[in-house]
Design a protein around this motif. Structure first.
Motif, short mmCIF file in Angstrom:
data_model
loop_
_atom_site.label_atom_id
_atom_site.label_comp_id
_atom_site.label_asym_id
_atom_site.label_seq_id
_atom_site.Cartn_x
_atom_site.Cartn_y
_atom_site.Cartn_z
N ALA B 37 0.70 -1.03 -0.07
CA ALA B 37 0.41 -0.13 -0.37
C ALA B 37 0.70 1.01 0.34
N VAL B 38 1.77 0.75 0.85
CA VAL B 38 2.27 2.55 1.63
C VAL B 38 4.00 2.55 1.05
N GLY B 39 4.48 1.31 1.05
CA GLY B 39 5.76 1.01 1.22
C GLY B 39 6.80 1.56 -0.34
N SER B 40 6.45 1.86 -1.00
CA SER B 40 7.29 2.50 -2.13
C SER B 40 6.02 3.53 -2.46
N GLU B 41 7.42 4.00 -3.89
CA GLU B 41 6.15 5.36 -5.10
C GLU B 41 5.07 4.27 -6.01
N ALA B 42 5.79 3.03 -6.10
CA ALA B 42 5.11 2.95 -7.24
C ALA B 42 3.19 2.12 -6.05
N GLY B 43 3.62 1.91 -4.97
CA GLY B 43 2.49 1.20 -4.26
C GLY B 43 1.50 2.31 -3.51
N LEU B 44 2.14 3.42 -3.33
CA LEU B 44 1.14 4.48 -3.08
C LEU B 44 0.92 5.06 -4.41
N SER B 45 1.29 4.81 -5.30
CA SER B 45 0.07 5.32 -5.99
C SER B 45 -0.58 4.29 -6.71
N ARG B 46 -0.49 3.40 -6.38
CA ARG B 46 -1.73 2.36 -6.18
C ARG B 46 -2.21 2.22 -5.23
N THR B 47 -1.99 2.81 -4.24
CA THR B 47 -3.26 3.45 -3.29
C THR B 47 -4.49 4.57 -3.80
N ALA B 167 -4.00 12.77 -17.72
CA ALA B 167 -2.77 13.44 -17.69
C ALA B 167 -1.60 12.85 -16.98
N ARG B 168 -1.12 12.06 -16.42
CA ARG B 168 -0.04 11.59 -15.53
C ARG B 168 1.24 12.00 -14.72
N PHE B 169 1.47 11.79 -13.44
CA PHE B 169 2.74 12.80 -13.05
C PHE B 169 3.81 12.27 -13.31
N ASN B 170 4.09 10.09 -12.66
CA ASN B 170 5.12 10.25 -13.65
C ASN B 170 4.73 8.68 -14.29
N PRO B 171 5.26 9.10 -15.51
CA PRO B 171 5.20 7.64 -16.69
C PRO B 171 4.75 6.68 -15.86
N GLN B 172 5.76 6.19 -14.94
CA GLN B 172 6.19 4.86 -13.98
C GLN B 172 5.29 4.32 -13.99
#
Lengths: 285, 329
Positions: B37-47, B167-172
């Protein structure tokens, strides 16, 4: 004719129980979840014992337990019946699907269960439905108990004044509603289909609630309303047999559409129990 | 604040209970959920991506329920919104136009239930759930029929052109600007509900139509307004999911957001800002519990169990708080 009863019975069982519950003033929004649990319990018990009749019985009992659990919140703690029922539905939807997937894998292996034996086209589920129409009618209209039950759906303080406990009456009524809801779900599983699927009740609990309104809170009327739903269910296969092409989605949506249309057509009218879904707390008025 | 703390503690207890009941390794399961959920940038963005539709729909639920209308048709309104959006995109793939269309679709679908309640006394709780089932079939029909992609192989609609996507903030990562739309609307709805006469009327009608009528408030009109706004928000949730993430419709489009958002709204105390906090938590739980499916089959379904238990616990606590004084003494 037999097909009609087969399709109508699950909704009819649930709706007859809901009729008694609503006449006592309690709307059981958790009916859908109780049906689903009834189906799942019937699956587990039938697989374990090989006896579909035991599965049906166990499904009914699970409904009673759930109804009593729900009544702690709706009746004892006097919380809103709709909110409690909605939460219970979510809980049971998640629980049955998580348990099912744990047991049988997430793809849902195709299960084939022994089904209830039929005698002249009638099985025990259909028979219960047919017997419950006069039985609930007699209970509600011809007995002192039924009078008190209806009283707690119309004007609870008067029932208390007459020396009855509204809490006890309503608890009995919802337990019966749970029993019938559990049986209804179990019948979906060990009735003619002989299988289980996640979310197999597909909204029939809510259709049953709608049919109670359509049947004007009278057992015979409610049963006839459910026959209409059964007829529509069967129609799909008749169309297929006749080779008439129509989108399958239309047939799948038909029970809900018809429920909506009849509700819009008949409205709530003056037949609804006046204290339906109204929380009663002794000494609160 | 006390309630928020309570919900937080309740959540941890319920999670613990569910993990133990399902025989999951408690430490590992907690770790997975939090990491996911919040463990990484990817996780936070998923949340945040999961939070967005939950927040929009729960705002819709807050408005309707505050007006005394138990709209549990968020799922259907979200779907019909999506259908409106995907249809307009065939002619004019413009993001703003698509979003407006989705809100309109959701509003119209909710107004059907409002009409049934107001003109025919059919309870919203029944009609909206029936309408949900109809909407699901409508979606299934549309992606196999009129809205199916031209290639025609899969039951799904045509993919929106990139220009029509948010628009997206980060293409990743998947995080799109829709999350700010949802947060801004939470603040807006809160201001409307508690600072304007129109919001006050909605709450008054919910508190008791009798009292509202006695104060010459046009009850039906207020109910139509509340239900229309509620449906518009649910429809918009579908639109933002369509233009932010999905890009097209298929049978999996709704993802049960409409149902999941109901406990979110309730546990947020039926307050728009509470709904924002609670949708963040449950967005995180959704993002985190996807990885639970790897620990146990059906793990991702446990979120319903968690939500159901939490609402029941919340109600029990509420009943305890409001017990008559003589019992408390």
């Amino acid at each position: 004719m037999n097909d009609l009863l087969l399709y109508a019975t699950p909704v009819a069982l649930a709706a007859l129980g809901e009729t008694v519950s609503q006449r006592a003033g309690v709307i059981n929004i958790g009916l859908e979840g109780m049906m689903l649990t009834g189906a799942f319990v019937a699956l587990v018990v039938t697989v374990a014992t090989g006896n579909p009749a035991l599965g049906l019985l166990a499904g009914g009992l699970s409904g009673v337990l759930l109804a009593l659990f729900q009544s702690i919140f709706t009746l004892r703690l006097a919380q809103d019946q709709i909110v409690v029922g909605t939460a219970l539905n979510l809980l049971l939807l998640g629980l049955t699907s998580a348990l099912y997937r744990r047991q049988y894998g997430s793809s849902g292996a195709l299960l084939s269960l022994p089904t209830l034996p039929r005698f002249g086209g009638i099985d025990v589920g259909i028979a219960i439905g047919l017997i419950m129409v006069p039985a609930t009618w007699w209970l509600l209209t011809k007995t002192r108990f039924g009078l008190a039950l209806r009283g707690s759906g119309e004007y609870p303080p008067a029932v208390e004044a007459a020396g009855f406990s509204v809490l006890r009456l309503r608890t009995l009524a919802v337990a019966f509603g749970g029993l019938m809801g559990g049986l209804a779900g179990a019948y979906l599983c060990v009735g003619p289909s002989g299988s289980f699927a996640e979310e197999m009740t597909k909204g029939y609990g809510f259709v049953a609630i709608a049919m109670v309104t359509f049947g004007r809170w009278k057992p015979l009327g409610v049963y006839l309303a459910c026959l209409l739903i059964g007829y529509l269910e069967g129609l799909q296969f008749q169309f297929q047999a006749l080779g008439i092409k129509a989108p399958a989605e239309l047939f799948l949506a038909l029970p809900y559409l018809i429920a909506l249309v009849v509700l819009a057509a008949v409205g709530r009218g003056g037949h609804a129990p006046r204290a339906l879904a109204v929380t009663y707390k002794r000494g609160a008025e | 604040m006390k309630k928020a703390l309570l919900v937080g503690v309740g959540l941890i207890l319920v999670l613990l209970l569910v993990f133990v009941a399902f025989g999951l390794p408690v430490g590992e399961a907690f770790g997975r959920v939090i990491q996911g959920a919040v463990g990484s940038e990817a996780g936070l963005s998923r949340t945040l991506v999961r939070m967005t539709p939950l927040l929009l729909i729960s705002l819709g639920i807050v408005i309707a329920w505050r007006a005394g209308l138990f709209n549990i048709g968020g799922e259907g309104q979200y779907i019909v919104g999506g259908l409106f959006g995907a249809s307009i995109a065939l002619f004019q793939p413009n993001t703003v136009l698509i979003l407006v269309a989705t809100a309109l679709g959701g509003a119209l679908y909710a107004l059907v239930a409002a009409w049934l309640q107001i003109a025919r006394q059919v309870q919203v709780v029944i009609s909206t759930i029936l309408l949900n089932f109809v909407a699901v079939q409508l979606l299934n029909f549309a992606v196999r029929g009129p809205l199916q992609e031209e290639a025609g192989r899969t039951p799904q609609s045509e993919r929106l052109p990139d220009a029509a996507m948010l628009a997206r903030f980060n293409p990743q990562t998947d995080l799109h600007v829709g999350v700010w739309v949802a947060v801004a609307l939470a603040i807006l709805v809160s201001a409307w509900m508690f600072l304007t006469p129109s919001g006050f009327r909605v709450r008054l009608v919910g508190a008791g139509p009798g009292a509202a009528r006695a104060n010459r408030i046009p009850v039906s009109r207020v109910q139509y307004l509340a239900m229309g706004l509620s449906g518009a928000l649910c429809g918009l949730a579908g639109g933002i999911e369509l233009t932010g993430i999905a890009g097209r419709l298929d049978a999996g489009f709704p993802q049960n957001y409409g149902f999941l958002a109901i406990p979110v709204a309730l546990l947020g105390g039926l307050h728009p800002l509470g709904a924002a906090a609670s949708s963040f938590v449950f967005g995180g739980l959704l993002a985190g519990s996807t990885s639970l499916a790897r620990v146990t089959a059906g793990g991702d379904r446990l979120i319903y169990v968690i939500q159901g238990l939490m609402v029941l616990g919340y109600l029990a606590f509420q009943a305890y708080e409001s017990r008559p004084l003589k019992e408390a003494a």
